[in-house]
Structures are given as structure tokens and as C-alpha cells.
Design a protein around this motif. Structure first.
Motif, PDB file in Angstrom:
ATOM      1  N   MET A   1      -8.417 -55.608  21.171  1.00 58.61           N
ATOM      2  CA  MET A   1      -9.719 -55.321  21.792  1.00 58.61           C
ATOM      3  C   MET A   1     -10.812 -55.465  20.734  1.00 58.61           C
ATOM      4  N   ASN A   2     -11.868 -56.258  21.043  1.00 56.49           N
ATOM      5  CA  ASN A   2     -12.921 -56.456  20.061  1.00 56.49           C
ATOM      6  C   ASN A   2     -13.795 -55.214  19.945  1.00 56.49           C
ATOM      7  N   ALA A   3     -14.678 -55.227  18.946  1.00 59.19           N
ATOM      8  CA  ALA A   3     -15.488 -54.042  18.640  1.00 59.19           C
ATOM      9  C   ALA A   3     -16.410 -53.665  19.784  1.00 59.19           C
ATOM     10  N   ALA A   4     -16.979 -54.667  20.471  1.00 55.41           N
ATOM     11  CA  ALA A   4     -17.908 -54.379  21.558  1.00 55.41           C
ATOM     12  C   ALA A   4     -17.212 -53.633  22.686  1.00 55.41           C
ATOM     13  N   LYS A   5     -16.022 -54.124  23.073  1.00 52.82           N
ATOM     14  CA  LYS A   5     -15.294 -53.463  24.152  1.00 52.82           C
ATOM     15  C   LYS A   5     -14.823 -52.074  23.732  1.00 52.82           C
ATOM     16  N   GLU A   6     -14.431 -51.945  22.469  1.00 49.59           N
ATOM     17  CA  GLU A   6     -13.988 -50.642  21.978  1.00 49.59           C
ATOM     18  C   GLU A   6     -15.120 -49.625  22.041  1.00 49.59           C
ATOM     19  N   ASN A   7     -16.328 -50.053  21.669  1.00 48.20           N
ATOM     20  CA  ASN A   7     -17.481 -49.150  21.742  1.00 48.20           C
ATOM     21  C   ASN A   7     -17.792 -48.754  23.183  1.00 48.20           C
ATOM     22  N   LEU A   8     -17.670 -49.710  24.093  1.00 45.62           N
ATOM     23  CA  LEU A   8     -17.920 -49.401  25.498  1.00 45.62           C
ATOM     24  C   LEU A   8     -16.886 -48.418  26.044  1.00 45.62           C
ATOM     25  N   TRP A   9     -15.618 -48.592  25.647  1.00 44.15           N
ATOM     26  CA  TRP A   9     -14.584 -47.664  26.089  1.00 44.15           C
ATOM     27  C   TRP A   9     -14.817 -46.268  25.519  1.00 44.15           C
ATOM     28  N   LYS A  10     -15.267 -46.194  24.278  1.00 43.45           N
ATOM     29  CA  LYS A  10     -15.601 -44.896  23.698  1.00 43.45           C
ATOM     30  C   LYS A  10     -16.723 -44.229  24.484  1.00 43.45           C
ATOM     31  N   ALA A  11     -17.731 -45.029  24.834  1.00 39.77           N
ATOM     32  CA  ALA A  11     -18.847 -44.490  25.611  1.00 39.77           C
ATOM     33  C   ALA A  11     -18.367 -43.996  26.972  1.00 39.77           C
ATOM     34  N   PHE A  12     -17.483 -44.776  27.593  1.00 40.16           N
ATOM     35  CA  PHE A  12     -16.969 -44.390  28.910  1.00 40.16           C
ATOM     36  C   PHE A  12     -16.169 -43.094  28.822  1.00 40.16           C
ATOM     37  N   ARG A  13     -15.307 -42.988  27.816  1.00 35.32           N
ATOM     38  CA  ARG A  13     -14.512 -41.769  27.663  1.00 35.32           C
ATOM     39  C   ARG A  13     -15.405 -40.564  27.393  1.00 35.32           C
ATOM     40  N   GLY A  14     -16.437 -40.768  26.588  1.00 33.14           N
ATOM     41  CA  GLY A  14     -17.370 -39.670  26.329  1.00 33.14           C
ATOM     42  C   GLY A  14     -18.094 -39.236  27.587  1.00 33.14           C
ATOM     43  N   LEU A  15     -18.481 -40.215  28.412  1.00 30.08           N
ATOM     44  CA  LEU A  15     -19.168 -39.896  29.664  1.00 30.08           C
ATOM     45  C   LEU A  15     -18.255 -39.122  30.611  1.00 30.08           C
ATOM     46  N   VAL A  16     -16.986 -39.502  30.656  1.00 31.07           N
ATOM     47  CA  VAL A  16     -16.029 -38.783  31.506  1.00 31.07           C
ATOM     48  C   VAL A  16     -15.905 -37.330  31.065  1.00 31.07           C
ATOM     49  N   VAL A  17     -15.859 -37.104  29.758  1.00 31.07           N
ATOM     50  CA  VAL A  17     -15.774 -35.731  29.245  1.00 31.07           C
ATOM     51  C   VAL A  17     -17.013 -34.933  29.643  1.00 31.07           C
ATOM     52  N   VAL A  18     -18.199 -35.546  29.487  1.00 33.69           N
ATOM     53  CA  VAL A  18     -19.444 -34.871  29.874  1.00 33.69           C
ATOM     54  C   VAL A  18     -19.429 -34.551  31.363  1.00 33.69           C
ATOM     55  N   TRP A  19     -18.961 -35.492  32.177  1.00 37.32           N
ATOM     56  CA  TRP A  19     -18.933 -35.291  33.632  1.00 37.32           C
ATOM     57  C   TRP A  19     -17.989 -34.152  34.012  1.00 37.32           C
ATOM     58  N   ILE A  20     -16.823 -34.112  33.380  1.00 33.91           N
ATOM     59  CA  ILE A  20     -15.856 -33.051  33.689  1.00 33.91           C
ATOM     60  C   ILE A  20     -16.419 -31.682  33.315  1.00 33.91           C
ATOM     61  N   ILE A  21     -17.031 -31.585  32.132  1.00 33.46           N
ATOM     62  CA  ILE A  21     -17.605 -30.304  31.705  1.00 33.46           C
ATOM     63  C   ILE A  21     -18.742 -29.892  32.636  1.00 33.46           C
TER      64      ILE A  21
END
Length: 254
Positions: A1-21
Motif C-alpha cells: 500500500m502506497n503512502a497516500a492510501k496508508e494516510n487515508l486509511w489512518k484518517a478513516f480509522r481515526g474517524l471511526v474511533v471519533v464516531w464510536i466515542i
């Protein structure tokens, strides 16, 4: 996975955590609020409260998703939080799949809400009205700035206090002598506009004994601004047992 996609996945995972909280906090507050309704004093009040609660659960989920995305994006992708090498690489892409997905989701949610609580709740309320056997008819007259009540079948006329029996469906026949008013007892959930030159009906089945003196939510209140005396356009209410209602009728009929 290239750096751009990795950053987007990190952002998505962070957003999911914020949404759950955010969901956990929001839904906990809703659960607390539902457990602390002031009073649900009629069958109709329970139906409308269930519908309100259901829609509030949805509203919190959507609000947290949208608000969480905005807040998280503002923090996660602020200019000072990463170097140029770490910043995600954006590329030109079509928005069609995104737009179609959200339109389909919005249509599905609205159609679902139309069925429940919309049509289901209305069927329950109308069912009470249609199935009512021998409802108690009470004529309600509104005028600036007071309410009067008459019980035509019981021979009680022009009283300023509303007395009703617990557990019996009541057909309120609403009229006004002047401007538009709104008949509302907060504990009973529903309300109805009282319109000049019209006769309107509101069916309520009280389920909780009480009086205005013991619980201010059990009162008649005009909920439509109708002039200078609008805030004081109210009337006391008593919800009594069937036996006590018969006694009251005997003492007040002509």
C-alpha cells in the motif's frame, strides 16, 4: 500500500474511533433523557415518545458522523500537523459514486422513517380513535384568554376545570369563539389547533392519575400565541378514577 492510501486509511480509522466515542456519549445522554421524561400520561403520549426517541437515535448518529468528520479533519489535516512528505496526495476523481451512495442512503432512511414511526404510529393513534367504544365527549371552547368545558351527555356545562376519568378514551370537540388557539395538555403528548369556524376533534386516553396541583404537566395550555394574555391561557386538570368521576358528575350536573 502506497503512502497516500496508508494516510487515508489512518484518517478513516481515526474517524471511526471519533464516531464510536461520539455515539457512545450521545446515545447515553438520550437514554438518560428518555428515562427522565417529565410524564407520559396517556397512550398517545407513549406512542409519540417512542417515535421521538427513535428519531433522536438516528439524529445523534448522523450528527456525530458529520460533526465528527469536520472536527477530525480540521485537527488531523491541519497545516502544522505533518510535513510535506507526510501530507496525503490527492488526485482528481469523479464524485458520482459518492453522490449516488449518499442519495440512496438518504432516500432509504426517509422511506424507512415514513413507514416507522410515521405510518405505524399514525395507525396506532387512529386505531385508538376508531376502536373507542362509547368515548367520553367533552366540548372545549377557547376564547381570549380562557377555556371552558361542557359534558353534554352528563349534563355538565361551562366549567373551568377539566375533569376526566383514567383509562377511558375522550373525544375532545374543539371550538373557538375568536382567534386561533391550540389545545394542549403536555402530559398527554398530542395537541390540536382550534381554528375559527371549524369543529375539530382530539382523542386522548389518559393513563395516569393526577392533578395540576401535583404535576404542572397535567394542565390545559394554549400553545399558539393568541394575544397579550396567551401565557396565562391555561386551565386546571384532574385525572380521576371512574368512580370519582361519577361522583364529580353527580355533584356538578344540572
Amino acid at each position: 500500500m502506497n503512502a497516500a492510501k496508508e494516510n487515508l486509511w489512518k484518517a478513516f480509522r481515526g474517524l471511526v474511533v471519533v464516531w464510536i466515542i461520539g455515539m457512545a456519549i450521545g446515545e447515553t445522554l438520550i437514554a438518560w433523557g428518555v428515562d427522565n421524561w417529565p410524564i407520559l400520561g396517556s397512550i398517545q403520549a407513549h406512542i409519540t415518545a417512542d417515535a421521538t426517541t427513535y428519531l433522536m437515535w438516528q439524529a445523534v448518529a448522523i450528527y456525530v458522523l458529520v460533526g465528527g468528520t469536520i472536527v477530525y479533519s480540521a485537527v488531523r489535516f491541519r497545516a502544522s500537523s505533518m510535513s510535506d512528505n507526510e501530507a496525503p496526495v490527492y488526485q482528481k476523481r469523479t464524485w458520482a459514486p459518492f453522490i449516488v451512495t449518499w442519495l440512496a442512503l438518504a432516500i432509504a432512511i426517509n422511506l424507512a422513517n415514513t413507514i416507522y414511526p410515521g405510518m405505524v404510529g399514525l395507525e396506532q393513534i387512529w386505531g385508538i380513535q376508531l376502536d373507542a367504544k362509547n368515548p367520553l365527549v367533552i366540548d372545549v371552547t377557547a376564547q381570549q384568554w380562557k377555556w371552558t368545558f361542557s359534558y353534554p351527555k352528563q349534563g355538565v356545562t361551562d366549567v373551568s376545570e377539566l375533569v376526566v376519568p383514567e383509562g377511558r378514551t375522550i373525544d375532545f370537540v374543539l371550538r373557538t369563539k375568536d382567534v386561533m388557539h391550540d389545545f394542549w395538555v403536555p402530559a398527554w403528548g398530542e395537541k390540536k389547533d382550534v381554528i375559527p369556524n371549524e369543529v375539530r376533534h382530539l382523542f386522548i386516553t389518559p393513563t395516569v392519575l393526577g392533578t395540576t396541583a401535583t404535576n404542572p404537566m397535567i394542565r390545559v395550555q394554549c400553545s399558539l400565541i393568541c394575544g397579550n394574555g396567551h401565557p396565562l391561557m391555561r386551565a386546571p386538570v384532574k385525572v380521576v378514577t371512574a368512580a370519582n368521576f361519577k361522583t364529580w358528575v353527580a355533584n356538578n350536573s344540572f
